[in-house]
Design a protein around this motif. Structure first.
Motif, PDB file in Angstrom:
ATOM      1  N   ALA A  91       0.523  -1.242  -0.495  1.00 15.28           N
ATOM      2  CA  ALA A  91       0.101  -0.115  -0.129  1.00 15.28           C
ATOM      3  C   ALA A  91       1.118   1.111   0.225  1.00 15.28           C
ATOM      4  N   TYR A 119      -5.503  -0.348  -3.706  1.00 12.64           N
ATOM      5  CA  TYR A 119      -5.027  -0.241  -3.026  1.00 12.64           C
ATOM      6  C   TYR A 119      -6.018   0.884  -2.094  1.00 12.64           C
ATOM      7  N   HIS A 163      -2.121   6.263  -4.788  1.00 13.05           N
ATOM      8  CA  HIS A 163      -2.797   6.213  -3.494  1.00 13.05           C
ATOM      9  C   HIS A 163      -1.527   6.952  -3.309  1.00 13.05           C
TER      10      HIS A 163
ATOM     11  N   THR B 208      -0.942  -4.503  -5.498  1.00 14.37           N
ATOM     12  CA  THR B 208      -1.644  -3.623  -4.942  1.00 14.37           C
ATOM     13  C   THR B 208      -1.481  -4.749  -3.576  1.00 14.37           C
TER      14      THR B 208
END
Lengths: 256, 382
Positions: A91, A119, A163, B208
């Motif tokens: 992340a 994310y 993100h 991710t």
């Protein structure tokens, strides 16, 4: 052209002094082929690092090791103090793959929204910011499959930084990108780095190298030289990086 | 036409296919598997395990003698025979599964053509019932020919559930609905997951914090949604019969197959949906072994056709060669077909043991396949 949207400060920027990325004795073997042959380095936060080397020198494998997409045969890879592979740490990492890796049947905005959700981004404004950053905000409703090659590359970049990761890996981000766009891309990278993002860019194009703060020359799975463009030129006694690379490559050859 | 250019094209085609090892292998393996299986089924179908409950509608010593005479003849033919007190007892033996065929002898067995011997089967498995009836009736007529002479009684076929041959499509409709659903859901998921793998989006997704479980579950629910729509439309088509009156020169016709369903269409819907969820995982799993969309299609004869042959769609599961029997137990389609026939023809609901087992097995297979499929999504492999 490109709007200068400055990214907000990275959520979990590491303390100064702590390396953002650390590789210790990193080795990756595929059967009898050694893709990464013992790499050890620390990369400090907030700078742009260029991985430079010919095709097949191990740049992509190194990035995949650092992002935890593949497991090291020996040694360790750390990002922001966390040993990779680590799912939760992803992340805080952005990864723009060599291929575009966007969904052709989704629109530009849908692609960015999808990766934002993956994310764990909750703020819809971040999707808009990312698209504005790559100058695709007015193409939000365009189906990704109908974009030009350069536009798809920009969408791919937007998906990698939607993100706002403190660490960003870009695998040959400017391949197939026209010179004008290339200049814009580097403008982004610089702004992100100024805001504290650590960026690792792989390339085999030497003329891009001078835009990096520091270069790592990679050959046959090893880092053969490291330093700023100017320092490497001085050290090798040449006036261009291509010649410098060949000089260092020749030296390692002679040693081996 | 230039021989040189022609040779270049021919050579390129041959080299390309030769390098596509999986396609090359399947080119030979697939037809061998399918024809081999089919030959095995058709040639070595084991003689049915016939368990008879026999009873006579008549009473008295003559009827008793006839019953015993027939019993010993049938036993001699290798069938298991039990004598039931009344025709109703014989029928209920078929219903609860202790017998596969009930023979109900008429009071006037010597009455020639007017005398009717009723053979009663369950009626859920047309192919299996057919084999049973054929074996029993030839044994009966063989035995009676020696005692009654030329004037033989008529042999009729009844079923406990449904009526035989009233609608020849009835037993096949549920099986075919299940098969097509399985087929298309597999194809759709297999191809789209392959695109995810080859298009670089899976690698991206793996960069991710998304978990493998989330990917498999997400695919299952997403494709499950379309499977649900497909099942709903297919079931409406199979069960519906909308009469459209004659309009001008167009004659009246009816829309839908108008197949009668004795049980709950909703339960049938659930069964088919469970089957579809398993098919999503199968698609994800097999996409690991495919490099191209062509290869996803080439898995059909290897993975789907054997299921079609071994799941009772056309051939009775009970009569399959015993070597193939264990395979039947791992085929989700076999459980779905069985459950759907129970529901459509017998009107079974969830209180029936056979349906409980089928539904439970479909659920277990779906979960198991989802687990296996998620193992194939590895950060390493992408």
């Amino acid at each position: 052209m490109m709007n200068s949207v400055s990214p907000s400060p990275s959520p979990a920027a590491p303390d100064a002094g702590e390396p953002a990325i650390r590789a210790v004795g990193l080795v990756k073997r595929f059967g009898s082929v050694i893709a990464v042959d013992g790499m050890t380095f620390d990369l400090v936060p907030g700078r742009i690092f260029g991985l430079l080397g010919p095709n097949g020198s191990g740049k992509t494998t190194l990035i995949r090791l650092l992002t935890g997409m593949t497991r090291a045969t020996e040694g360790t890879a750390q990002v922001l103090g966390v040993r990779m592979p680590d799912r939760a740490n992803l992340a805080r990492i952005g990864y723009m793959t060599q291929g575009d890796g966007v969904y052709p049947s989704l629109t530009v905005a849908e692609n960015a929204q999808f990766f934002a959700a993956a994310y764990g981004v909750r703020d819809a404004g971040q999707v808009e910011d990312a698209l504005r950053l790559v100058d695709l905000a007015d193409r939000a409703k365009t189906i990704a499959g109908t974009l030009s090659g350069g536009q798809r590359r920009r969408l791919s970049l937007a998906c990698a930084l939607v993100h706002r990761p403190p660490v960003l890996f870009l695998d040959e981000p400017t391949v197939g990108v026209d010179p004008l766009l290339r200049v814009q891309f580097w403008g982004h990278f610089r702004r992100l780095a100024d805001a504290g993002t650590t960026i690792v860019v792989s390339s085999h194009v030497m003329d891009e190298a001078d835009r990096c703060d520091e270069l790592l020359f990679v050959r046959a799975g090893r880092v053969i030289a490291r330093g700023s463009g100017a320092a490497l030129r001085d050290e090798s006694g040449t006036d261009n990086l291509e010649a410098a690379f060949l000089r260092f490559a020749g030296e390692t050859e002679a040693v081996a | 036409m230039s021989a040189r250019r022609l040779r270049a094209i021919v050579r390129r085609v041959i080299v390309e296919i030769r390098r596509d090892r999986p396609s090359l292998a399947l080119l030979f393996i697939a037809p061998i598997i399918v024809t081999g299986l089919l030959t095995f089924i058709l040639r070595d179908t084991s003689s049915p395990d016939v368990r008879i409950a026999i009873a006579s509608a008549g009473s008295g010593p003559a009827a008793g003698l006839m019953t015993r005479q027939l019993s010993s003849a049938l036993t001699g033919a290798g069938m298991t025979v039990t004598e039931a007190a009344t025709p109703d007892d014989a029928r209920s033996a078929v219903r609860d599964g202790t017998a596969t065929v009930a023979i109900v002898l008429p009071a006037n067995l010597a009455g020639g053509k007017d005398a009717q011997i009723a053979l009663v089967t369950k009626g859920l498995d047309p192919a299996g019932d057919g084999a049973q009836i054929q074996a029993v009736s030839s044994a009966i007529l063989g035995s009676l020919a020696s005692s009654l002479g030329a004037v033989l009684p008529t042999v009729t076929h009844e079923t406990v559930y449904g009526t035989p041959s009233s609608d020849p499509m009835a037993p096949f409709a549920p099986a075919i609905v299940a098969f097509f659903l399985y087929f298309f859901v597999y194809l759709l998921t297999g191809v789209s997951f392959l695109r995810e793998r080859t298009g670089g989006t899976l690698e991206r997704l793996m960069a991710t914090p998304v978990t493998r479980g989330e990917i498999v579950t997400g695919y299952t629910l997403g494709f499950g949604f379309f499977a649900m729509l497909q099942v709903a439309v297919l079931l409406c088509w199979a069960l519906g019969a909308v009469h459209v009156p004659a309009i001008g020169p167009l004659p009246a016709f009816s829309l839908g197959l108008g197949i009668a369903v004795a049980g709950s269409p909703l339960l049938a819907f659930v069964v088919v949906l469970l089957l579809a969820l398993g098919a999503v995982s199968l698609g994800i799993f097999l996409s690991t072994f495919a490099r191209t969309e062509l290869q996803v299609i080439q898995f059909i004869p290897v993975v789907l056709v054997p299921q079609f042959l071994l799941s009772g769609v056309l051939f009775s599961v009970d009569n399959l060669p015993s070597v193939l029997q264990p395979l039947v137990h791992v085929m989700p389609l076999a459980y779905a077909v069985d459950a759907l026939r129970e529901i459509f023809i017998r009107g079974a609901d969830l209180s029936v043991g056979a349906v409980q087992i089928d539904v439970a097995m479909l659920a277990v297979i779906a979960v198991l396949f989802a687990a296996v499929a998620s193992r194939t999504i590895r950060r390493d492999v992408v």
